[in-house]
Scaffold this motif. Structure first.
Motif, mmCIF file in Angstrom:
data_model
loop_
_atom_site.group_PDB
_atom_site.id
_atom_site.type_symbol
_atom_site.label_atom_id
_atom_site.label_comp_id
_atom_site.label_asym_id
_atom_site.label_seq_id
_atom_site.Cartn_x
_atom_site.Cartn_y
_atom_site.Cartn_z
ATOM 1 N N LEU A 197 -70.131 -88.865 -6.453
ATOM 2 C CA LEU A 197 -69.457 -87.153 -7.176
ATOM 3 C C LEU A 197 -71.260 -86.893 -7.479
ATOM 4 O O LEU A 197 -71.417 -87.474 -8.578
ATOM 5 C CB LEU A 197 -68.735 -87.572 -7.472
ATOM 6 N N ASP A 198 -71.148 -85.473 -7.441
ATOM 7 C CA ASP A 198 -72.672 -84.461 -8.056
ATOM 8 C C ASP A 198 -71.621 -84.608 -9.584
ATOM 9 O O ASP A 198 -70.856 -84.393 -10.113
ATOM 10 C CB ASP A 198 -72.157 -83.419 -8.085
ATOM 11 N N THR B 246 -69.543 -82.474 -10.309
ATOM 12 C CA THR B 246 -67.526 -82.822 -10.093
ATOM 13 C C THR B 246 -67.411 -83.387 -10.389
ATOM 14 O O THR B 246 -67.440 -84.506 -10.860
ATOM 15 C CB THR B 246 -68.641 -83.272 -8.236
ATOM 16 N N TYR C 53 -60.367 -81.921 -1.689
ATOM 17 C CA TYR C 53 -61.591 -80.945 -2.814
ATOM 18 C C TYR C 53 -60.865 -80.201 -2.902
ATOM 19 O O TYR C 53 -60.375 -79.273 -2.104
ATOM 20 C CB TYR C 53 -63.152 -81.231 -3.045
ATOM 21 N N HIS D 240 -74.690 -83.896 -1.657
ATOM 22 C CA HIS D 240 -73.906 -81.985 -1.700
ATOM 23 C C HIS D 240 -72.931 -81.714 -0.220
ATOM 24 O O HIS D 240 -73.465 -80.225 -0.030
ATOM 25 C CB HIS D 240 -75.259 -81.534 -1.893
ATOM 26 N N ILE E 21 -70.313 -80.187 0.675
ATOM 27 C CA ILE E 21 -69.666 -79.079 0.756
ATOM 28 C C ILE E 21 -70.131 -78.144 -0.239
ATOM 29 O O ILE E 21 -70.719 -77.090 0.078
ATOM 30 C CB ILE E 21 -68.114 -79.514 -0.721
#
Ligand code: URA
Length: 243
Positions: free
Chosen positions: A103-104, A107, A134, A189, A191
């Motif tokens: 996950l970033d 996030t 999400y 990345h 989304i």
């Protein structure tokens, strides 16, 4: 087996840390305080460190509600930034535990951390198309026309600016600035880049489910717990059923 070895094998503590904990009288075997690191311990014993039972098993599965600012990576190479492994208590991880997917940094939400490489590989493999959901908050507005257009385009699979063709994604508009999106893949990345196609910068992103696992309502950001046997069974069934 020696007590210090069984504990070092089943936690993220080093054998030296375990020895210190034993000498400080922080370790119990079946309700009796351990005195020496070389005491005998068996897999059937109930061993506690500072009152917390240590699960003695080959694989360990931990669900984390990742907060912002924490990396979903292992410690290697990230000595100055907190990783999810830093925020998980020692009894929920082993030395070879790692986050299943990325996950970033900003996030939040559901992340699975395990040392079961085979299961992790399958959960991430496009072959098993495990769904990830999400909640997205955008800096922009989903008016009726845009909402319909994006929903339709995502459903048919969009192509990112670098030419990456994406699989169909389900979009549900929740409000003017919020939507729920379900993907079966996890490109870098993804989304942010998908919404970027419609000039909608992503302000907040939270993963709420991963396959059959739901982000537990009572798990605050930064908290973690072991998967229940039922959750683990459902996860394994997902792989079996998606073969
Ligand atoms: N897509 C993103 O853009 N970021 C994430 O962290 C996950 C999916």
């Amino acid at each position: 087996m020696r007590l210090d070895k069984i504990l070092a094998d089943n936690t993220a503590f080093s054998r030296n840390d375990i020895k210190k904990l034993i000498l400080k009288k922080c370790v119990e075997i079946n309700g009796i305080t351990a005195k020496k690191p070389n005491e005998n311990a068996e897999f059937g014993d109930e061993i506690k460190i500072k009152g917390k039972t240590i699960p003695l098993r080959e694989f360990i599965y931990c669900i984390v509600n990742k907060p912002k600012g924490v990396l979903s990576a292992t410690k290697d190479g990230y000595y100055n930034t907190k990783t999810v492994l830093d925020i998980i208590p020692a009894e929920f991880k082993k030395k070879d535990s790692f986050p299943v997917g990325r996950l970033d940094k900003n996030t939040t939400g559901l992340l699975l951390v395990t040392n079961n490489g085979d299961l992790a590989h399958k959960l991430l493999s496009p072959k098993f198309h495990v769904k990830k959901t999400y909640t997205v908050t955008v800096d922009g507005t989903f008016d009726a026309v845009l909402a319909e257009e994006i929903t339709e385009k995502f459903k048919n699979g969009v192509t990112l600016k670098d030419g990456t063709a994406l699989k169909p994604a389900e979009l549900k508009i929740l409000s003017k600035h919020k939507a729920e999106i379900t993907l079966t893949e996890g490109k870098f990345h993804q989304i942010k880049r998908m919404f970027g196609l419609f000039n909608l910068p992503v302000e907040e992103l939270q993963r709420t489910s991963f396959g059959p696992l739901k982000l537990p309502k009572d798990l605050a950001e930064g908290q973690s717990r072991l998967l229940t046997d039922y959750e683990l069974e459902k996860l394994k069934c997902t792989i079996e059923n998606n073969k």
